[in-house]
Design a protein around this motif. Structure first.
Motif, short mmCIF file in Angstrom:
data_model
loop_
_atom_site.label_atom_id
_atom_site.label_comp_id
_atom_site.label_asym_id
_atom_site.label_seq_id
_atom_site.Cartn_x
_atom_site.Cartn_y
_atom_site.Cartn_z
N PHE A 76 0.83 -1.19 0.00
CA PHE A 76 0.00 0.00 0.00
C PHE A 76 0.87 1.25 0.00
N TYR A 77 0.44 2.24 -0.73
CA TYR A 77 1.02 3.58 -0.66
C TYR A 77 -0.12 4.49 -0.26
N VAL A 78 0.04 5.22 0.84
CA VAL A 78 -1.01 6.11 1.34
C VAL A 78 -0.45 7.52 1.38
N ASP A 79 -1.24 8.49 0.92
CA ASP A 79 -0.81 9.88 0.93
C ASP A 79 -2.01 10.76 1.26
N GLU A 80 -1.74 11.90 1.86
CA GLU A 80 -2.79 12.85 2.18
C GLU A 80 -2.67 14.04 1.25
N GLY A 81 -3.74 14.79 1.16
CA GLY A 81 -3.71 15.99 0.33
C GLY A 81 -4.81 16.94 0.71
N GLY A 82 -4.67 18.18 0.21
CA GLY A 82 -5.72 19.16 0.40
C GLY A 82 -5.88 19.66 1.81
N THR A 83 -4.81 19.72 2.57
CA THR A 83 -4.92 20.19 3.94
C THR A 83 -5.33 21.66 3.96
N GLY A 84 -6.57 21.91 4.33
CA GLY A 84 -7.12 23.26 4.32
C GLY A 84 -6.41 24.24 5.21
N TRP A 85 -5.67 23.76 6.19
CA TRP A 85 -4.98 24.65 7.11
C TRP A 85 -3.82 25.39 6.45
N LYS A 86 -3.11 24.71 5.56
CA LYS A 86 -1.92 25.33 4.95
C LYS A 86 -2.10 25.58 3.46
N ASP A 87 -3.00 24.91 2.80
CA ASP A 87 -3.20 25.02 1.36
C ASP A 87 -4.45 25.85 1.12
N ASP A 134 14.06 10.84 -9.61
CA ASP A 134 14.48 12.14 -9.08
C ASP A 134 13.33 13.09 -8.79
N TRP A 135 12.12 12.71 -9.15
CA TRP A 135 10.99 13.60 -8.90
C TRP A 135 9.72 12.80 -8.64
N GLU A 136 8.81 13.43 -7.91
CA GLU A 136 7.56 12.79 -7.52
C GLU A 136 6.41 13.33 -8.37
N LEU A 137 5.59 12.44 -8.83
CA LEU A 137 4.42 12.80 -9.64
C LEU A 137 3.30 13.21 -8.69
N LYS A 138 2.92 14.49 -8.71
CA LYS A 138 1.91 15.00 -7.79
C LYS A 138 0.79 15.68 -8.57
N GLY A 139 -0.44 15.26 -8.29
CA GLY A 139 -1.59 15.86 -8.94
C GLY A 139 -1.70 17.35 -8.69
N ARG A 140 -1.40 17.77 -7.48
CA ARG A 140 -1.46 19.20 -7.12
C ARG A 140 -0.51 20.01 -8.01
N ILE A 151 0.63 19.25 -11.00
CA ILE A 151 0.13 19.29 -12.37
C ILE A 151 -1.01 20.31 -12.47
N TRP A 152 -1.97 20.22 -11.57
CA TRP A 152 -3.16 21.06 -11.64
C TRP A 152 -2.83 22.54 -11.45
N GLN A 153 -1.98 22.85 -10.46
CA GLN A 153 -1.70 24.25 -10.14
C GLN A 153 -0.51 24.82 -10.91
N GLY A 154 0.23 23.97 -11.62
CA GLY A 154 1.39 24.46 -12.37
C GLY A 154 2.52 24.90 -11.46
N VAL A 155 2.80 24.08 -10.46
CA VAL A 155 3.90 24.35 -9.53
C VAL A 155 4.86 23.16 -9.54
N GLY A 156 5.94 23.26 -8.77
CA GLY A 156 6.90 22.16 -8.69
C GLY A 156 7.49 21.86 -10.06
N SER A 157 7.54 20.60 -10.42
CA SER A 157 8.10 20.18 -11.70
C SER A 157 7.33 20.73 -12.89
N PHE A 158 6.09 21.15 -12.67
CA PHE A 158 5.24 21.60 -13.77
C PHE A 158 5.10 23.12 -13.84
N LYS A 159 5.94 23.85 -13.12
CA LYS A 159 5.76 25.30 -13.04
C LYS A 159 6.03 26.04 -14.35
#
Length: 98
Positions: free
Chosen positions: A3-14, A54-60, A62-70
């Motif tokens: 299993f790989y488990v990850d969290e996302g969309g933390t309203g407190w910081k994002d 060398d890099w992590e594929l993150k939906g955030r 891709i969607w927001q155009g940040v990180g590797s997708f900036k």
């Protein structure tokens, strides 16, 4: 099973979302190498100049155009999102989200 488990969309910081979620991939140990090959091939297709590990594929990103997708335009990022979705739909894994 693995299993790989990850969290996302933390309203407190994002400030982009008010949602919090957990998502998980579950795969049989015997399928690990196939999944690794296909995800690495996808990552090479998206970024031919970067090594997949060398890099992590993150939906955030891709969607927001940040990180590797900036530096990529929205049209490219939408095509990348579609390609990721299509790849995942053909992989021998189960996806859980809450």
């Amino acid at each position: 099973m693995l299993f790989y488990v990850d969290e996302g969309g933390t309203g407190w910081k994002d400030m982009e979302t008010n949602f919090f979620f957990l998502a998980s991939f579950a795969i049989h140990v015997q399928q690990w190498s196939q999944m690794e090959r296909e995800v690495s091939a996808l990552k090479k297709e998206l970024f031919s100049g970067k090594e997949p590990e060398d890099w992590e594929l993150k939906g955030r990103d891709i969607w927001q155009g940040v990180g590797s997708f900036k530096t990529f335009p929205r049209e490219f990022r939408l095509r990348a999102f579609k390609k990721v979705s299509e790849t995942i739909s053909h992989l021998p894994c189960h996806i859980f989200a809450v």
